[in-house]
Design an enzyme around this catalytic site. Structure first.
Site, PDB file in Angstrom:
ATOM      1  N   TYR A  95      -2.372  -6.262  -5.027  1.00 23.97           N
ATOM      2  CA  TYR A  95      -2.469  -5.114  -4.128  1.00 23.97           C
ATOM      3  C   TYR A  95      -2.512  -3.809  -4.922  1.00 23.97           C
ATOM      4  O   TYR A  95      -3.359  -2.942  -4.676  1.00 23.97           O
ATOM      5  CB  TYR A  95      -1.289  -5.104  -3.169  1.00 23.97           C
ATOM      6  CG  TYR A  95      -1.322  -3.987  -2.161  1.00 23.97           C
ATOM      7  CD1 TYR A  95      -2.193  -4.038  -1.073  1.00 23.97           C
ATOM      8  CD2 TYR A  95      -0.482  -2.878  -2.287  1.00 23.97           C
ATOM      9  CE1 TYR A  95      -2.227  -2.995  -0.144  1.00 23.97           C
ATOM     10  CE2 TYR A  95      -0.511  -1.847  -1.364  1.00 23.97           C
ATOM     11  CZ  TYR A  95      -1.389  -1.911  -0.299  1.00 23.97           C
ATOM     12  OH  TYR A  95      -1.416  -0.894   0.615  1.00 23.97           O
ATOM     13  N   SER A 133      -2.893   3.907  -1.725  1.00 23.62           N
ATOM     14  CA  SER A 133      -1.469   3.582  -1.668  1.00 23.62           C
ATOM     15  C   SER A 133      -0.781   4.167  -2.890  1.00 23.62           C
ATOM     16  O   SER A 133      -1.401   4.291  -3.962  1.00 23.62           O
ATOM     17  CB  SER A 133      -1.266   2.065  -1.660  1.00 23.62           C
ATOM     18  OG  SER A 133       0.109   1.729  -1.830  1.00 23.62           O
TER      19      SER A 133
END
Length: 253
Positions: free
Chosen positions: A149, A136
């Protein structure tokens, strides 16, 4: 030449898009679609089989070492592996529950790394293979309320680079793809306060999110195309790489 491709986290979202893309790009491959949600991934496999694809569904819980070992043993011949499994959570950092933080790290980092290293070991024995994991841009750019995250994806990228260095001489390539905001079921739920997911492309001063120059968020097919390239012979000289698919949000940095 026929081979076996495995997609982890193939029941929905980016993982489903990767599976569908690989089925079209490599029509002679045996395609193994694995997910913790067996019923959902069976439906994806059914839809591909209806199109003549040699697709099978398998259950895997990447947070369970035995489950990962069983999957790898059953698909030890795989020469293409895409890892798209993961979880997301969002909370103000001062309120983050340690158990939630650990759960995200356990799945997004340790679980995905465990899958990659097991397949890398099998590939190294044969002297060939390619592994791509979905990371990501949160691994590079801090996101408000995404401490767990962002940390999980940053750790995954670096762990896989180390793995890539150690198996490169054995003919195994390990790379990552880093999406920006992507139009998936999960993203639509997280962006429920927006009229459309594409409104995220406008950015937010309050959240320190830059505008996306492309004017839209990614589609699953955008991410799948990058994964397919890294799994194909066309990328034979790319390893330890990270392809960013973010519509320019990081401004190339």
């Amino acid at each position: 030449m026929s081979t076996t491709a495995v997609v982890i986290g193939a029941a929905r979202g980016i993982g489903q898009a990767i599976g569908e893309d690989l089925a079209q790009a490599f029509p002679t491959d045996r395609l193994v679609l694995a997910d913790i949600d067996l019923d959902a991934v069976e439906r994806v496999a059914d839809s591909l089989r209806a199109r003549g694809v040699d697709a099978v569904a398998r259950h895997v819980d990447i947070a369970d070492e035995k489950s990962v070992s069983n999957l790898v043993a059953a698909t030890s011949e795989a020469s293409r592996v895409a890892i798209a499994a993961g979880v997301f959570d969002s909370a103000p950092t001062l309120q983050v529950d340690v158990a939630d933080f650990e759960r995200i790290i356990r799945i997004n980092t340790i679980g995905c790394f465990d899958v990659a290293r097991h397949y890398a070991g099998r590939m190294a024995e044969r002297g060939t293979g390619s592994i791509v994991a979905v990371a990501s841009i949160a691994a590079r750019m801090p996101r408000m309320r995404q401490a767990g995250y962002a940390a999980s994806k940053a750790a995954l990228r670096q762990a896989l680079r180390v793995l890539a260095m150690e198996v490169a001489a054995d003919g195994v390539r390990v790379n990552t793809v880093s999406p920006g905001p992507t139009d998936t079921e999960m993203m639509r739920q997280l962006a429920s306060d927006h009229a459309t997911v594409d409104d995220l492309a406008d950015g937010s001063l309050l959240a320190f999110r830059p505008r996306i120059p492309a004017g839209r968020v990614a589609r699953g097919s955008d991410i799948a195309a990058a994964v397919r390239f890294l799994l194909s012979p066309d990328s034979s000289h790319i390893l330890l790489g990270d392809i960013v698919v973010d519509g320019g949000e990081l401004l190339g940095m």
